[in-house]
Design a protein around this motif. Structure first.
Motif, mmCIF file in Angstrom:
data_model
loop_
_atom_site.group_PDB
_atom_site.id
_atom_site.type_symbol
_atom_site.label_atom_id
_atom_site.label_comp_id
_atom_site.label_asym_id
_atom_site.label_seq_id
_atom_site.Cartn_x
_atom_site.Cartn_y
_atom_site.Cartn_z
ATOM 1 N N TYR A 102 0.831 -1.203 0.000
ATOM 2 C CA TYR A 102 0.000 0.000 0.000
ATOM 3 C C TYR A 102 0.870 1.259 0.000
ATOM 4 O O TYR A 102 0.628 2.207 -0.758
ATOM 5 C CB TYR A 102 -0.918 -0.022 1.214
ATOM 6 N N LEU A 103 1.896 1.266 0.825
ATOM 7 C CA LEU A 103 2.808 2.405 0.873
ATOM 8 C C LEU A 103 3.522 2.620 -0.461
ATOM 9 O O LEU A 103 3.760 3.751 -0.887
ATOM 10 C CB LEU A 103 3.847 2.199 1.982
ATOM 11 N N ALA A 104 3.853 1.527 -1.124
ATOM 12 C CA ALA A 104 4.642 1.600 -2.355
ATOM 13 C C ALA A 104 3.812 1.942 -3.590
ATOM 14 O O ALA A 104 4.335 2.549 -4.540
ATOM 15 C CB ALA A 104 5.361 0.273 -2.586
ATOM 16 N N GLU A 105 2.518 1.590 -3.591
ATOM 17 C CA GLU A 105 1.754 1.666 -4.838
ATOM 18 C C GLU A 105 0.610 2.678 -4.851
ATOM 19 O O GLU A 105 0.157 3.085 -5.922
ATOM 20 C CB GLU A 105 1.197 0.273 -5.176
ATOM 21 N N PHE A 106 0.113 3.087 -3.692
ATOM 22 C CA PHE A 106 -1.061 3.956 -3.665
ATOM 23 C C PHE A 106 -0.714 5.402 -4.060
ATOM 24 O O PHE A 106 0.290 5.960 -3.615
ATOM 25 C CB PHE A 106 -1.676 3.967 -2.266
ATOM 26 N N SER A 107 -1.568 5.989 -4.907
ATOM 27 C CA SER A 107 -1.442 7.392 -5.289
ATOM 28 C C SER A 107 -2.824 8.040 -5.320
ATOM 29 O O SER A 107 -3.810 7.412 -5.725
ATOM 30 C CB SER A 107 -0.817 7.547 -6.675
ATOM 31 N N SER A 108 -2.870 9.293 -4.914
ATOM 32 C CA SER A 108 -4.131 10.040 -4.997
ATOM 33 C C SER A 108 -3.840 11.522 -5.188
ATOM 34 O O SER A 108 -3.114 12.125 -4.399
ATOM 35 C CB SER A 108 -4.964 9.847 -3.729
ATOM 36 N N ALA A 150 5.414 9.096 -10.595
ATOM 37 C CA ALA A 150 5.258 10.329 -11.365
ATOM 38 C C ALA A 150 4.337 10.135 -12.564
ATOM 39 O O ALA A 150 3.765 11.096 -13.089
ATOM 40 C CB ALA A 150 6.623 10.825 -11.831
ATOM 41 N N THR A 151 4.181 8.895 -12.992
ATOM 42 C CA THR A 151 3.358 8.612 -14.169
ATOM 43 C C THR A 151 1.938 8.182 -13.812
ATOM 44 O O THR A 151 1.051 8.219 -14.649
ATOM 45 C CB THR A 151 4.002 7.501 -15.025
ATOM 46 N N ASN A 152 1.715 7.760 -12.562
ATOM 47 C CA ASN A 152 0.374 7.362 -12.131
ATOM 48 C C ASN A 152 0.045 8.136 -10.864
ATOM 49 O O ASN A 152 0.359 7.719 -9.761
ATOM 50 C CB ASN A 152 0.317 5.855 -11.872
ATOM 51 N N THR A 153 -0.583 9.288 -11.047
ATOM 52 C CA THR A 153 -0.821 10.188 -9.922
ATOM 53 C C THR A 153 -2.125 9.914 -9.186
ATOM 54 O O THR A 153 -2.370 10.502 -8.138
ATOM 55 C CB THR A 153 -0.829 11.651 -10.398
ATOM 56 N N HIS A 154 -2.958 9.016 -9.730
ATOM 57 C CA HIS A 154 -4.241 8.732 -9.076
ATOM 58 C C HIS A 154 -4.708 7.321 -9.448
ATOM 59 O O HIS A 154 -5.135 7.086 -10.584
ATOM 60 C CB HIS A 154 -5.305 9.746 -9.484
ATOM 61 N N ASN A 155 -4.590 6.404 -8.518
ATOM 62 C CA ASN A 155 -5.043 5.028 -8.769
ATOM 63 C C ASN A 155 -6.016 4.546 -7.699
ATOM 64 O O ASN A 155 -6.164 3.344 -7.478
ATOM 65 C CB ASN A 155 -3.852 4.069 -8.885
ATOM 66 N N LEU A 156 -6.705 5.485 -7.034
ATOM 67 C CA LEU A 156 -7.630 5.133 -5.961
ATOM 68 C C LEU A 156 -8.683 4.122 -6.408
ATOM 69 O O LEU A 156 -9.024 3.189 -5.670
ATOM 70 C CB LEU A 156 -8.306 6.402 -5.426
ATOM 71 N N ASP A 157 -9.189 4.275 -7.620
ATOM 72 C CA ASP A 157 -10.243 3.370 -8.099
ATOM 73 C C ASP A 157 -9.769 1.920 -8.158
ATOM 74 O O ASP A 157 -10.571 0.996 -7.989
ATOM 75 C CB ASP A 157 -10.739 3.802 -9.481
ATOM 76 N N ASP A 158 -8.484 1.699 -8.407
ATOM 77 C CA ASP A 158 -7.951 0.335 -8.437
ATOM 78 C C ASP A 158 -8.047 -0.325 -7.063
ATOM 79 O O ASP A 158 -8.189 -1.546 -6.964
ATOM 80 C CB ASP A 158 -6.485 0.339 -8.879
ATOM 81 N N LYS A 201 -8.253 -8.132 -10.193
ATOM 82 C CA LYS A 201 -7.966 -6.803 -10.698
ATOM 83 C C LYS A 201 -7.581 -5.914 -9.530
ATOM 84 O O LYS A 201 -8.274 -5.864 -8.520
ATOM 85 C CB LYS A 201 -9.179 -6.225 -11.425
ATOM 86 N N GLY A 202 -6.459 -5.210 -9.637
ATOM 87 C CA GLY A 202 -6.027 -4.339 -8.568
ATOM 88 C C GLY A 202 -5.138 -5.073 -7.562
ATOM 89 O O GLY A 202 -4.940 -6.291 -7.646
ATOM 90 N N PRO A 203 -4.602 -4.347 -6.590
ATOM 91 C CA PRO A 203 -3.666 -4.933 -5.620
ATOM 92 C C PRO A 203 -4.374 -5.749 -4.545
ATOM 93 O O PRO A 203 -5.585 -5.612 -4.326
ATOM 94 C CB PRO A 203 -3.012 -3.688 -5.001
ATOM 95 N N GLY A 204 -3.625 -6.600 -3.879
ATOM 96 C CA GLY A 204 -4.176 -7.361 -2.757
ATOM 97 C C GLY A 204 -5.150 -8.444 -3.171
ATOM 98 O O GLY A 204 -5.194 -8.867 -4.335
#
Length: 210
Positions: free
Chosen positions: A134-140, A166-174, A182-185
């Motif tokens: 979560y720390l490594a992959e989450f962006s919002s 820097a290339t994925n600034t928002h992945n909350l929906d994942d 689909k998505g992490p975890g």
């Protein structure tokens, strides 16, 4: 109770970072705090997203809830879970009226109750993500909290947006997504979630079988 189960990850709830309606960031900050202060415990910690396909999930015992049962319907919710031993799982929810932390069974029983009394479209699903991931992959970039005119629905946290890439600034929906594969975890139904993380101590298990 074992020494592991007695570890106080967060001495006081008031010492935790909290901003109303930013539960995903509040939990990210809890994970960050553990990494800094109790790094050996991080592998036993998880961020848990609760939602469903229609994003209508009823939760009880919430500070924002109504009535005696403090029930509210969220589009999603996020809480922190610490699983130090197979029989000791603790939930840290900064939005609950229950104690901080609360043992897994009490939290799940009082917060989610049962899917049996709910319509299928209100059944809850749980995406469980290891804290390190979560720390490594989450962006919002917090776009979900802005109105069409750009104003804030709720004031944002005082710190900069969380950006893992820097290339994925928002992945909350994942992370909110409840589709398996689909998505992490890992995504669980309510019954699967309980079966996976609630383990009775041997002595208590033997008593229930006699």
């Amino acid at each position: 109770m074992s020494n592991d189960a007695n570890i106080m990850l967060f001495p006081k709830i008031t010492e935790c970072s909290y901003v109303s309606c930013y539960c995903e960031e509040n939990v990210w900050k809890l994970c960050e705090q553990v990494k800094k202060t109790r790094p050996a415990e991080l592998s036993k910690c998880y961020a848990v997203f609760v939602s469903n396909e229609g994003r209508t999930v009823p939760l009880w015992r919430q500070k924002a809830g109504r009535g005696d049962d403090k029930v509210v319907i969220w589009d999603y919710h996020v809480f922190f879970m610490h699983n130090p031993t197979p029989t000791r799982c603790l939930i840290f929810d900064l939005d609950t009226t229950l104690p901080f932390p609360t043992y897994f069974h009490k939290y799940v029983t009082e917060t989610f109750r049962s899917d049996l009394a709910l319509r299928p479209e209100h059944h809850r699903f749980f995406r469980v993500i290891p804290a390190e991931q979560y720390l490594a992959e989450f962006s919002s970039d917090r776009r979900h909290m802005r109105r069409p005119d750009g104003t804030w629905i709720k004031p944002p946290p005082p710190y900069p947006p969380i950006q893992s890439s820097a290339t994925n600034t928002h992945n909350l929906d994942d992370f909110i997504c409840t589709q398996s594969g689909k998505g992490p975890g890992i995504v669980y139904s309510l019954s699967q979630f309980v079966y996976t993380f609630f383990k009775l101590p041997n002595a208590q298990l033997n008593n229930t079988q006699n």
